[in-house]
Design an enzyme around this catalytic site. Structure first.
Site, PDB file in Angstrom:
ATOM      1  N   SER A  84       3.092  -1.504   7.273  1.00  0.00           N
ATOM      2  CA  SER A  84       2.068  -1.277   8.474  1.00  0.00           C
ATOM      3  C   SER A  84       1.814  -2.213   9.944  1.00  0.00           C
ATOM      4  O   SER A  84       1.885  -3.198   9.765  1.00  0.00           O
ATOM      5  CB  SER A  84       1.225   0.040   9.014  1.00  0.00           C
ATOM      6  N   THR A  89       0.856   0.146   1.350  1.00  0.00           N
ATOM      7  CA  THR A  89       0.046   0.965   0.476  1.00  0.00           C
ATOM      8  C   THR A  89       0.273   1.636  -1.480  1.00  0.00           C
ATOM      9  O   THR A  89       2.116   1.603  -1.161  1.00  0.00           O
ATOM     10  CB  THR A  89       0.332   2.812   1.067  1.00  0.00           C
ATOM     11  N   HIS A 137       5.922   0.261   2.673  1.00  0.00           N
ATOM     12  CA  HIS A 137       6.279  -0.542   3.878  1.00  0.00           C
ATOM     13  C   HIS A 137       4.542  -0.877   4.046  1.00  0.00           C
ATOM     14  O   HIS A 137       4.063  -1.229   4.020  1.00  0.00           O
ATOM     15  CB  HIS A 137       6.048   0.828   4.497  1.00  0.00           C
ATOM     16  N   HIS A 193      -1.305  -4.200   4.836  1.00  0.00           N
ATOM     17  CA  HIS A 193      -1.102  -3.964   3.648  1.00  0.00           C
ATOM     18  C   HIS A 193      -0.176  -3.482   3.187  1.00  0.00           C
ATOM     19  O   HIS A 193       0.567  -2.949   4.373  1.00  0.00           O
ATOM     20  CB  HIS A 193      -2.691  -3.039   3.201  1.00  0.00           C
TER      21      HIS A 193
END
Length: 139
Positions: A137, A45, A135, A43
Site C-alpha cells: 500500500s 501483509t 500488495h 509493508h
C-alpha cells in the site's frame, strides 16, 4: 478486518524503504487533498485475522516461535512489484501489486497455517493460492 496482521517490511535503512516511506509520507498525500491519508511503515501483509489470544502474553515470543520455511529466520524474502493499482477500499486506495512468487507463497502458507488455520497446511496453501492478494500500500 478483525485481529492482527503479520507483515514483512523492507530493511529500514535501505534506499528502497526510504523511497517508499517518502512516497507514503510526503509525495502522495498532497495529490489527494480531499482524502484523509495516514502515515505507515512500508509493508506487504503476509496474513491477517490473527486472533490476539495466540500472541497476547508475549508477541515477540510468538513471532520467534513461528515455523518459517527457511532454517534461517533472517533469510530475505524477495518481493516483485508488478503494477500500480487504484481502488476504493481503505487499505487499497493506491497499491503496488506484488507477484505471487514461490518463495512468498511458501512463507505466506506457513504463517497462515500457524496464525489462522490452526495448523492446517492444506487450508493455508489453498488460501494463499486462491485468495491472497499481495500488495504494498502507498495510501
Amino acid at each position: 478486518m478483525p485481529g492482527a496482521s503479520l507483515w514483512i517490511i523492507p530493511p529500514k535503512d535501505s534506499s528502497f524503504s526510504q523511497a517508499l516511506q517518502t512516497l507514503i509520507s510526503t509525495t502522495i498525500p498532497p495529490h489527494f487533498p480531499h482524502t484523509k491519508t495516514h502515515d505507515f511503515i512500508p509493508h506487504v501483509t503476509i496474513t491477517s485475522n490473527i486472533d490476539s489470544s495466540l500472541y497476547a502474553s508475549d508477541p515477540q515470543a510468538w513471532l520467534s516461535d513461528l515455523h518459517l520455511p527457511s532454517g534461517d529466520h533472517h533469510d530475505p524474502v524477495f518481493v516483485t512489484l508488478d503494477v500500480l493499482e487504484a481502488g476504493d477500499a481503505f487499505v487499497k486506495k493506491l497499491t503496488l501489486r506484488a507477484g505471487k512468487t514461490a518463495q512468498l507463497l511458501q512463507l505466506v502458507s506457513a504463517c497462515r497455517a500457524e496464525a489462522v488455520e490452526g495448523g492446517e497446511q492444506g487450508e493455508a496453501e489453498k488460501w494463499a493460492h486462491d485468495e491472497y492478494l499481495p500488495h504494498l500500500s502507498l495510501m
